[in-house]
Design a protein around this motif. Structure first.
Motif, short mmCIF file in Angstrom:
data_model
loop_
_atom_site.label_atom_id
_atom_site.label_comp_id
_atom_site.label_asym_id
_atom_site.label_seq_id
_atom_site.Cartn_x
_atom_site.Cartn_y
_atom_site.Cartn_z
N ARG A 1 -47.71 -6.90 5.20
CA ARG A 1 -46.38 -7.42 4.88
C ARG A 1 -45.50 -6.26 4.46
O ARG A 1 -45.97 -5.20 4.09
CB ARG A 1 -46.44 -8.47 3.78
N HIS A 2 -44.20 -6.50 4.47
CA HIS A 2 -43.25 -5.46 4.11
C HIS A 2 -43.35 -5.18 2.62
O HIS A 2 -43.27 -6.08 1.79
CB HIS A 2 -41.83 -5.90 4.46
N ASP A 3 -43.57 -3.90 2.28
CA ASP A 3 -43.64 -3.48 0.89
C ASP A 3 -42.71 -2.28 0.74
O ASP A 3 -43.01 -1.18 1.21
CB ASP A 3 -45.08 -3.11 0.53
N SER A 4 -41.57 -2.51 0.09
CA SER A 4 -40.54 -1.46 -0.01
C SER A 4 -41.07 -0.19 -0.67
O SER A 4 -40.74 0.92 -0.25
CB SER A 4 -39.35 -1.96 -0.81
N VAL B 1 -45.52 6.02 15.54
CA VAL B 1 -46.13 5.15 14.51
C VAL B 1 -45.03 4.48 13.70
O VAL B 1 -45.08 3.27 13.45
CB VAL B 1 -47.06 5.97 13.59
N LEU B 2 -44.03 5.25 13.29
CA LEU B 2 -42.93 4.67 12.51
C LEU B 2 -42.19 3.60 13.30
O LEU B 2 -41.86 2.53 12.76
CB LEU B 2 -41.96 5.76 12.07
N ASP B 3 -41.92 3.88 14.58
CA ASP B 3 -41.24 2.89 15.43
C ASP B 3 -42.03 1.59 15.50
O ASP B 3 -41.48 0.50 15.39
CB ASP B 3 -41.00 3.45 16.83
N LEU B 4 -43.35 1.73 15.69
CA LEU B 4 -44.20 0.53 15.77
C LEU B 4 -44.25 -0.20 14.43
O LEU B 4 -44.26 -1.44 14.40
CB LEU B 4 -45.61 0.91 16.22
N LEU B 5 -44.28 0.53 13.34
CA LEU B 5 -44.26 -0.12 12.02
C LEU B 5 -42.96 -0.87 11.79
O LEU B 5 -42.96 -2.02 11.33
CB LEU B 5 -44.44 0.93 10.91
N ASP C 1 -40.00 -8.89 10.97
CA ASP C 1 -39.95 -10.24 10.41
C ASP C 1 -40.60 -10.30 9.02
O ASP C 1 -40.80 -11.39 8.48
CB ASP C 1 -40.61 -11.24 11.36
N GLY C 2 -40.95 -9.15 8.46
CA GLY C 2 -41.55 -9.11 7.13
C GLY C 2 -43.07 -9.16 7.12
O GLY C 2 -43.69 -8.94 6.09
N GLN C 3 -43.66 -9.47 8.26
CA GLN C 3 -45.12 -9.55 8.38
C GLN C 3 -45.58 -8.66 9.53
O GLN C 3 -44.87 -8.48 10.52
CB GLN C 3 -45.56 -10.98 8.67
N LEU C 4 -46.78 -8.14 9.40
CA LEU C 4 -47.38 -7.32 10.45
C LEU C 4 -48.54 -8.12 11.02
O LEU C 4 -49.58 -8.28 10.38
CB LEU C 4 -47.88 -6.00 9.85
N ASN C 5 -48.34 -8.70 12.25
CA ASN C 5 -49.42 -9.51 12.81
C ASN C 5 -50.54 -8.62 13.37
O ASN C 5 -50.40 -7.39 13.43
CB ASN C 5 -48.87 -10.49 13.86
N GLY C 6 -51.62 -9.24 13.77
CA GLY C 6 -52.80 -8.52 14.24
C GLY C 6 -52.53 -7.59 15.41
O GLY C 6 -53.01 -6.46 15.45
N ASN C 7 -51.73 -8.05 16.38
CA ASN C 7 -51.42 -7.24 17.55
C ASN C 7 -50.59 -6.01 17.17
O ASN C 7 -50.85 -4.90 17.65
CB ASN C 7 -50.69 -8.09 18.60
N ASP C 8 -49.59 -6.25 16.31
CA ASP C 8 -48.77 -5.13 15.84
C ASP C 8 -49.62 -4.11 15.08
O ASP C 8 -49.47 -2.90 15.26
CB ASP C 8 -47.63 -5.62 14.93
#
Length: 167
Positions: free
Chosen positions: A77-80, A108-112, A118-125
């Protein structure tokens, strides 16, 4: 006989004076060469120490980058705070890292950023980010490796890219 002894004394003084001059010249040349060699040795030692320090900075920065990205992916998840830490590390990376490492890290940054949109990092991402991290580690290894054997780097590349992703 007096004239003969004068000639003998003159001849004796001339070689002695020449020898003294040659001794002083030899000493001066020896001192000069020693100074030059010591300066060169000191310069080489300082350069080597500088390379060791740069290697250590690269290594530390590279490890921090990998650990921080893994921490972000693990949170899913997004952690500032983590993102801010990664920004600081990325600035350091831009200073000590080679161009291929910085370029691979940009991916890597672009993919992150895309994955966390959307605030969440799903498994594929997360999997895509970790594959990009594998590419970064290959570039890092190439950068810090003293042995730039292309065959070894190819085998490392193959190993990193074929490891299964475990979550």
């Amino acid at each position: 006989s007096s004239a003969a002894s004068d000639v003998y004394k003159r001849q004796e003084n001339v070689p002695f004076a020449q020898e003294m001059i040659l001794v002083f010249l030899g000493a001066a040349v020896t001192i000069y060469l020693t100074a030059v060699l010591l300066n060169r040795q000191t310069e080489l030692e300082l350069r080597k120490e500088g390379q060791v320090l740069l290697f250590q900075q690269k290594h530390d920065t590279y490890m921090r980058v990998i650990e921080k990205v893994a921490e972000i992916v693990e949170r899913e998840r997004h952690d500032s705070a983590l993102i801010d830490e990664l920004r600081v590390i990325s600035h350091r990376l831009a200073v000590v890292g080679s161009a291929p490492v910085v370029e691979a890290f940009r991916r890597v940054l672009d993919l992150l950023v895309d994955g966390l949109e959307d605030g969440q990092l799903n498994g594929n991402d997360a999997e895509q980010v970790m594959h990009a991290v594998a590419e970064v580690t290959i570039a890092m290894r190439s950068d810090i490796s003293s042995d730039n054997d292309p065959e070894a780097l190819r085998s490392v590349s193959y190993t990193h890219l074929t490891l299964p992703t475990i979550y």
